[in-house]
Motif scaffolding. Structure first.
Motif, PDB file in Angstrom:
ATOM      1  N   GLN A  76      -0.730   8.260   2.220  1.00 20.24           N
ATOM      2  CA  GLN A  76      -1.044   8.691   0.957  1.00 20.24           C
ATOM      3  C   GLN A  76       0.054   8.385   0.006  1.00 20.24           C
ATOM      4  N   VAL A  77      -0.038   8.245  -1.166  1.00 12.96           N
ATOM      5  CA  VAL A  77       1.197   7.904  -2.120  1.00 12.96           C
ATOM      6  C   VAL A  77       1.377   8.946  -3.128  1.00 12.96           C
ATOM      7  N   GLN A  78       2.689   9.322  -3.083  1.00 13.89           N
ATOM      8  CA  GLN A  78       3.149  10.418  -4.167  1.00 13.89           C
ATOM      9  C   GLN A  78       3.752   9.760  -5.380  1.00 13.89           C
ATOM     10  N   LEU A  79       3.624  10.276  -6.491  1.00  8.33           N
ATOM     11  CA  LEU A  79       4.372   9.757  -7.627  1.00  8.33           C
ATOM     12  C   LEU A  79       5.440  10.642  -8.063  1.00  8.33           C
ATOM     13  N   ALA A 134       6.871   5.437  -6.733  1.00 10.08           N
ATOM     14  CA  ALA A 134       5.702   5.688  -5.544  1.00 10.08           C
ATOM     15  C   ALA A 134       6.510   5.865  -4.243  1.00 10.08           C
ATOM     16  N   PHE A 135       6.045   6.776  -3.534  1.00 10.17           N
ATOM     17  CA  PHE A 135       6.504   7.017  -2.139  1.00 10.17           C
ATOM     18  C   PHE A 135       5.207   7.105  -1.246  1.00 10.17           C
ATOM     19  N   GLY A 136       5.322   6.312  -0.115  1.00 11.52           N
ATOM     20  CA  GLY A 136       4.294   6.544   0.853  1.00 11.52           C
ATOM     21  C   GLY A 136       4.084   4.893   1.516  1.00 11.52           C
ATOM     22  N   SER A 137       3.466   5.119   2.605  1.00 14.23           N
ATOM     23  CA  SER A 137       3.446   3.808   3.361  1.00 14.23           C
ATOM     24  C   SER A 137       2.290   3.013   2.979  1.00 14.23           C
ATOM     25  N   ASP A 138       1.239   3.372   2.050  1.00 11.69           N
ATOM     26  CA  ASP A 138       0.064   2.660   1.817  1.00 11.69           C
ATOM     27  C   ASP A 138       0.301   1.381   0.910  1.00 11.69           C
ATOM     28  N   SER A 139      -0.515   0.469   0.759  1.00 17.05           N
ATOM     29  CA  SER A 139      -0.402  -0.701   0.188  1.00 17.05           C
ATOM     30  C   SER A 139      -0.731  -0.704  -1.370  1.00 17.05           C
ATOM     31  N   ILE A 140       0.188  -0.626  -2.321  1.00 12.33           N
ATOM     32  CA  ILE A 140      -0.129  -0.509  -3.829  1.00 12.33           C
ATOM     33  C   ILE A 140      -0.469  -1.827  -4.340  1.00 12.33           C
ATOM     34  N   TYR A 143       2.011  11.570 -20.619  1.00 13.33           N
ATOM     35  CA  TYR A 143       1.655  10.105 -20.208  1.00 13.33           C
ATOM     36  C   TYR A 143       1.614  10.339 -18.739  1.00 13.33           C
ATOM     37  N   TYR A 144       0.570   9.808 -18.192  1.00 13.66           N
ATOM     38  CA  TYR A 144       0.561   9.811 -16.561  1.00 13.66           C
ATOM     39  C   TYR A 144       0.773   8.488 -16.128  1.00 13.66           C
ATOM     40  N   CYS A 145       1.385   8.376 -14.898  1.00 19.44           N
ATOM     41  CA  CYS A 145       1.514   7.360 -14.047  1.00 19.44           C
ATOM     42  C   CYS A 145       0.135   7.487 -13.182  1.00 19.44           C
ATOM     43  N   ASN A 146      -0.316   6.240 -12.814  1.00 19.69           N
ATOM     44  CA  ASN A 146      -1.368   5.900 -12.108  1.00 19.69           C
ATOM     45  C   ASN A 146      -1.335   4.732 -10.896  1.00 19.69           C
ATOM     46  N   VAL A 147      -1.748   4.872  -9.822  1.00 20.16           N
ATOM     47  CA  VAL A 147      -1.323   3.753  -8.644  1.00 20.16           C
ATOM     48  C   VAL A 147      -2.731   3.672  -8.034  1.00 20.16           C
ATOM     49  N   GLU A 148      -3.238   2.593  -7.991  1.00 19.52           N
ATOM     50  CA  GLU A 148      -4.349   2.119  -7.289  1.00 19.52           C
ATOM     51  C   GLU A 148      -3.665   1.543  -5.849  1.00 19.52           C
ATOM     52  N   TYR A 149      -4.248   1.937  -4.752  1.00 20.28           N
ATOM     53  CA  TYR A 149      -3.675   1.498  -3.510  1.00 20.28           C
ATOM     54  C   TYR A 149      -4.790   1.729  -2.306  1.00 20.28           C
ATOM     55  N   THR A 150      -4.289   0.851  -1.342  1.00 20.69           N
ATOM     56  CA  THR A 150      -5.378   0.749  -0.120  1.00 20.69           C
ATOM     57  C   THR A 150      -4.544   1.710   0.742  1.00 20.69           C
ATOM     58  N   ASP A 151      -5.393   2.770   1.181  1.00 24.55           N
ATOM     59  CA  ASP A 151      -5.273   3.713   2.430  1.00 24.55           C
ATOM     60  C   ASP A 151      -5.432   3.074   3.672  1.00 24.55           C
ATOM     61  N   ARG A 196      -9.442   1.867   2.791  1.00 26.74           N
ATOM     62  CA  ARG A 196     -10.161   2.244   1.525  1.00 26.74           C
ATOM     63  C   ARG A 196      -9.192   2.179   0.300  1.00 26.74           C
ATOM     64  N   GLY A 197      -9.893   1.933  -0.923  1.00 24.53           N
ATOM     65  CA  GLY A 197      -9.165   2.021  -2.054  1.00 24.53           C
ATOM     66  C   GLY A 197      -9.176   3.453  -2.693  1.00 24.53           C
ATOM     67  N   ARG A 198      -8.073   3.897  -3.005  1.00 29.03           N
ATOM     68  CA  ARG A 198      -7.749   5.059  -3.476  1.00 29.03           C
ATOM     69  C   ARG A 198      -6.691   4.815  -4.806  1.00 29.03           C
ATOM     70  N   ASP A 199      -6.877   6.017  -5.489  1.00 26.89           N
ATOM     71  CA  ASP A 199      -5.717   5.992  -6.571  1.00 26.89           C
ATOM     72  C   ASP A 199      -5.004   7.522  -6.673  1.00 26.89           C
ATOM     73  N   ALA A 200      -3.817   7.494  -7.137  1.00 27.29           N
ATOM     74  CA  ALA A 200      -3.075   8.578  -7.272  1.00 27.29           C
ATOM     75  C   ALA A 200      -2.593   8.661  -8.717  1.00 27.29           C
TER      76      ALA A 200
END
Length: 120
Positions: free
Chosen positions: A1-4, A24-30, A92-100, A105-109
């Motif tokens: 899971q990605v944390q921002l 972004a912090f986490g091991s998933d693929s952004i 203003y919000y940061c958004n990240v689309e990543y692969t869990d 599966r694709g997710r966003d944070a």
């Protein structure tokens, strides 16, 4: 899971500049990183995005004034804002689309949001 974690918001006079950062912090693929904003009393809107390959998209409302970039490690995205206008006032919000990577599966944070206030 990605944390921002976002930073860089604040109060600025019209015509001024600010730079927002999102790490972004986490091991998933952004795959894509970007910024959205929500002006007072309005819906959230896209500001800018950048893909892993470096392709950028900038909203027409800020084109020529805002620039999105990322660091070489692909874990921090920046939004450089110039010639700010009162109409740019928003959260203003940061958004990240990543692969869990645990499910592929694709997710966003979303970040917690940072307030930008532009005074006339």
């Amino acid at each position: 899971q990605v944390q921002l974690v976002e930073s860089g918001g604040g109060l600025v006079q019209a015509g001024g500049s600010l730079r927002l950062s999102c790490s972004a912090f986490g091991s998933d693929s952004i795959n894509t990183m970007g910024w959205y904003r929500q002006p007072p009393g309005k819906q959230r809107e896209l500001v800018a995005t950048i893909t892993r390959g470096g392709t950028t998209h900038i909203a027409d409302s800020v084109k020529g004034r805002f620039t999105i970039s990322r660091d070489s490690a692909w874990n921090t995205v920046y939004l450089q804002m110039r010639d700010l206008e009162p109409e740019d006032t928003a959260v203003y919000y940061c958004n990240v689309e990543y692969t869990d990577i645990s499910t592929w599966r694709g997710r966003d944070a979303w970040g917690q949001g940072t307030l930008v206030t532009v005074s006339p």
